[in-house]
Enzyme design. Structure first.
Site, PDB file in Angstrom:
ATOM      1  N   ASN A   1       0.951  -1.164   0.103  1.00 12.98           N
ATOM      2  CA  ASN A   1       0.047  -0.166  -0.075  1.00 12.98           C
ATOM      3  C   ASN A   1       0.758   1.111   0.095  1.00 12.98           C
ATOM      4  OD1 ASN A   1      -1.834   2.019   0.429  1.00 12.98           O
ATOM      5  ND2 ASN A   1      -2.217   1.368   2.532  1.00 12.98           N
ATOM      6  N   TRP A   2       0.992   1.994  -1.145  1.00 16.59           N
ATOM      7  CA  TRP A   2       1.863   3.006  -1.255  1.00 16.59           C
ATOM      8  C   TRP A   2       1.354   4.263  -0.727  1.00 16.59           C
ATOM      9  CZ3 TRP A   2       4.273   2.286  -6.920  1.00 16.59           C
ATOM     10  CH2 TRP A   2       4.756   0.918  -6.815  1.00 16.59           C
ATOM     11  N   LYS A   3       0.140   4.175  -0.151  1.00 18.28           N
ATOM     12  CA  LYS A   3      -0.583   5.438   0.365  1.00 18.28           C
ATOM     13  C   LYS A   3      -0.375   6.501  -0.567  1.00 18.28           C
ATOM     14  CE  LYS A   3       0.037   3.204   4.841  1.00 18.28           C
ATOM     15  NZ  LYS A   3      -0.217   3.114   6.271  1.00 18.28           N
TER      16      LYS A   3
ATOM     17  N   HIS B   1      -9.576   0.799   4.532  1.00 18.30           N
ATOM     18  CA  HIS B   1      -8.477   0.848   5.235  1.00 18.30           C
ATOM     19  C   HIS B   1      -8.659   1.905   6.634  1.00 18.30           C
ATOM     20  CE1 HIS B   1      -4.438   2.376   6.183  1.00 18.30           C
ATOM     21  NE2 HIS B   1      -3.812   1.343   5.535  1.00 18.30           N
TER      22      HIS B   1
ATOM     23  N   GLU C   1      -7.140   4.490   7.835  1.00 13.14           N
ATOM     24  CA  GLU C   1      -6.944   5.672   7.552  1.00 13.14           C
ATOM     25  C   GLU C   1      -8.216   6.311   6.800  1.00 13.14           C
ATOM     26  OE1 GLU C   1      -3.226   5.404   5.536  1.00 13.14           O
ATOM     27  OE2 GLU C   1      -1.934   4.904   7.573  1.00 13.14           O
TER      28      GLU C   1
ATOM     29  N   GLU D   1      -5.694  -5.554  10.340  1.00 14.72           N
ATOM     30  CA  GLU D   1      -4.392  -4.335  10.607  1.00 14.72           C
ATOM     31  C   GLU D   1      -5.149  -3.616  11.910  1.00 14.72           C
ATOM     32  OE1 GLU D   1      -2.555  -3.097   6.715  1.00 14.72           O
ATOM     33  OE2 GLU D   1      -4.228  -1.845   6.768  1.00 14.72           O
TER      34      GLU D   1
ATOM     35  N   GLY E   1       2.007   1.991  10.853  1.00 13.41           N
ATOM     36  CA  GLY E   1       2.912   3.144  10.740  1.00 13.41           C
ATOM     37  C   GLY E   1       3.589   3.352  11.953  1.00 13.41           C
TER      38      GLY E   1
ATOM     39  N   GLY F   1       2.799  -1.234   4.381  1.00 12.12           N
ATOM     40  CA  GLY F   1       2.695   0.199   3.940  1.00 12.12           C
ATOM     41  C   GLY F   1       4.007   0.763   3.769  1.00 12.12           C
ATOM     42  N   GLY F   2       4.696   1.236   4.802  1.00 12.76           N
ATOM     43  CA  GLY F   2       5.825   1.870   4.733  1.00 12.76           C
ATOM     44  C   GLY F   2       7.018   1.071   4.026  1.00 12.76           C
TER      45      GLY F   2
HETATM   46  P1  PGA Z   1       2.609   0.163   7.799  1.00 17.08           P
HETATM   47  O1  PGA Z   1       1.050   0.350   7.136  1.00 17.08           O
HETATM   48  O2  PGA Z   1       3.071  -1.354   7.119  1.00 17.08           O
HETATM   49  O3  PGA Z   1       3.398   1.160   7.382  1.00 17.08           O
HETATM   50  O4  PGA Z   1       2.289  -0.198   9.328  1.00 17.08           O
HETATM   51  C1  PGA Z   1       0.359  -0.842   6.840  1.00 17.08           C
HETATM   52  C2  PGA Z   1      -0.913  -0.311   5.958  1.00 17.08           C
HETATM   53  O5  PGA Z   1      -1.629   0.882   6.299  1.00 17.08           O
HETATM   54  O6  PGA Z   1      -1.431  -1.227   5.523  1.00 17.08           O
END
Ligand code: PGA
Length: 249
Positions: free
Chosen positions: A9-11, A95, A97, A165, A171, A232-233
């Site tokens: 997930n490149w956000k 998600h 977020e 998650e 994050g 993510g990261g």
């Molecule tokens: P993260 O994010 O690996 O940076 O904790 C995961 C995600 O939000 O899918």
């Protein structure tokens, strides 16, 4: 045997040119990968650059969200049909977020999942509790209500992936322990079994997400009900993402 699935997930990172470089690097490092399914989810405006680089490779592409209508006067929205036409096979839905910042609810998750499946996209539906909910001992309850609220009315879920998650692990550098993750994954598989039957449950891939890194991936893989990761990261760097995928071997 469930084939591992690792999604990046490149956000809201990587514009078209950074996304192109990252895809080129992944195309090289992962060219021989046949032991896992790989999906990368760039921002909307970078999808076409990533599709150009990754066509004819085994790496698939997903979007990070979708609206539920196919077209219409919905300024600013992107439909699942458009996402499919742009070259994506997958889409992340619900998600945390989006739940936290954009008013996503189980009801809107349901509408998006339904529309995405109709358009031929494979949804990755995210569920997970906050730290406060975990500390209050209601993790199971929360995950169950998100799951049933979001996908309970979907008749066939074989094209659907669940990502657990925990919000407190996203994050933050704080991963759930393999045991904590396994416990919730097992709860999710049990709910799937009760609702859609044992066959569906044993075939369903349940991903863990939340600070997955090359150095904690190995331990997470040991757990029976962890079938992959939503990263993510660590997916923004070709080397770390590839090492996570290597760990699935
Ligand atoms: P993260 O994010 O690996 O940076 O904790 C995961 C995600 O939000 O899918």
């Amino acid at each position: 045997m469930r084939k591992p699935l690792i999604a990046g997930n490149w956000k809201m990172f990587t514009g078209p040119s950074a996304a192109e470089s990252l895809s080129l690097a992944l195309k090289t490092t992962l060219k021989d990968c046949n032991w896992a399914d790989i999906v990368v989810c760039p921002p909307f405006t970078s999808i076409s650059a990533v599709v150009s680089v990754l066509k004819n490779t085994a790496i698939e592409i997903g979007a990070q969200d979708t609206f539920w209508e196919s077209e219409g006067a919905y300024t600013g929205e992107i439909s699942p049909v458009m996402i499919r036409e742009a070259g994506c096979g997958w889409v992340i839905i619900g998600h945390s977020e989006r739940r936290a910042h954009f008013g996503e609810s189980d009801q809107t998750v349901f509408k998006r999942v339904n529309a995405a499946m109709k358009a031929g996209l494979k949804p990755i539906v995210c569920v997970g509790e906050t730290l406060q909910q975990r500390d209050s001992g209601i993790t199971e309850e929360i995950v169950k209500s998100q799951l049933l609220g979001g996908i309970g009315e979907i008749r066939a879920i074989s094209n659907l992936t669940i990502a657990y998650e925990p919000v407190w692990a996203i994050g933050t550098g704080r991963t759930a322990t393999p045991r904590q993750a396994q416990d919730v994954h097992n709860v999710i598989r049990t709910i799937i079994s009760e609702k859609w039957g044992e066959l569906t449950a044993s075939a369903a891939r349940i991903l863990y997400g939340g600070s997955v890194k090359p150095d904690n991936a190995g331990d997470l893989w040991q757990e029976d009900d962890i079938d992959g990761f939503l990263v993510g990261g660590a997916s923004l760097n070709a080397d770390t993402f590839s090492r996570i995928i290597e760990s699935a071997k």
